[in-house]
Design a protein around this motif. Structure first.
Motif, short mmCIF file in Angstrom:
data_model
loop_
_atom_site.label_atom_id
_atom_site.label_comp_id
_atom_site.label_asym_id
_atom_site.label_seq_id
_atom_site.Cartn_x
_atom_site.Cartn_y
_atom_site.Cartn_z
N THR A 52 2.90 1.33 9.69
CA THR A 52 1.60 2.30 9.42
C THR A 52 0.64 0.92 9.07
OG1 THR A 52 1.85 3.08 7.38
CG2 THR A 52 2.16 4.43 9.45
N ASN A 63 -3.12 0.91 6.90
CA ASN A 63 -4.05 1.63 6.32
C ASN A 63 -5.46 1.23 6.60
OD1 ASN A 63 -5.90 2.75 3.82
ND2 ASN A 63 -4.40 3.92 3.78
N ASP A 68 -3.78 6.52 7.07
CA ASP A 68 -2.66 5.51 7.57
C ASP A 68 -2.49 5.77 9.12
OD1 ASP A 68 -1.72 4.49 5.14
OD2 ASP A 68 -0.27 6.12 4.90
N GLN A 69 -2.93 4.44 9.95
CA GLN A 69 -2.78 4.67 11.47
C GLN A 69 -1.33 4.21 11.71
OE1 GLN A 69 -5.50 5.05 13.98
NE2 GLN A 69 -3.73 5.16 15.05
N PRO A 70 -0.72 5.19 12.33
CA PRO A 70 0.68 4.59 12.88
C PRO A 70 0.73 3.58 14.07
CG PRO A 70 0.32 6.93 13.51
CD PRO A 70 -0.91 6.36 12.63
#
Length: 176
Positions: free
Chosen positions: A64, A66, A77-79
């Motif tokens: 992830t 952020n 949080d961007q996976p």
């Protein structure tokens, strides 16, 4: 900046597959002077397959980063998940013009994969970053409240009264 832990010294490796694991954090991106991410926690696995006349490098990343939402500015949080396949050949001079083939000089004994990891991770993040709470309606934010407040409230209904001049013109179209 050349990050020394991302150098793979292939000259001493036996033929076959070799695995290298890296933990990527925000310091990695700061070394490239990239400040789009608030934080990062990504695990990168690089598998180098050494053959007699060439090598293949398979890089896979999961984790992830952020980032700030483009709509609200809220961090989230961007996976990310990404992979890269690279063929490494030996030639007269260094050439990385092809995205999938890297040519290195015959005398080289190591390669640095930091640039490939950096580009792979930056491109893995979507261009439009939207907080998951915006998509499912669970995010409570001052900005979303303000947008809701400023949204037009009433819908205009078409009035039944029309201008008699237009009615006469419409008759010309239908009276054929």
């Amino acid at each position: 900046m050349k990050l020394k832990e991302f150098f793979i010294p292939f000259s001493g490796l036996k033929l076959g597959k070799h695995e290298f694991v890296y933990e990527i954090d925000n310091a990695f991106f700061e070394s490239f002077e990239y400040q789009e991410f608030n934080g990062a926690s990504v695990q990168v696995t690089a598998i180098l397959e050494k053959m007699s006349n060439m090598m293949e490098l398979e890089i896979e990343a999961k984790g992830t980063v952020n980032v700030d939402c483009d709509m609200t500015g809220e961090p989230f949080d961007q996976p990310i998940h990404s992979d890269l396949h690279l063929v490494i050949k030996f030639g007269e001079e260094y050439n990385d013009e092809d995205d999938e083939i890297l040519i290195i000089p015959h005398g080289e004994y190591q390669i640095n994969i930091a640039q490939y990891i950096y580009e792979m991770l930056v491109l893995a993040v979507p261009q439009k970053r939207v907080h998951p709470g915006v998509l499912d309606g669970t995010l409570k934010s001052e900005i979303l409240d303000k947008l809701e407040e400023l949204q037009p409230k009433e819908e205009k209904k078409p009035s039944e009264k029309t201008d008699p001049r237009w009615d006469d013109l419409k008759k010309l179209l239908t009276d054929k």
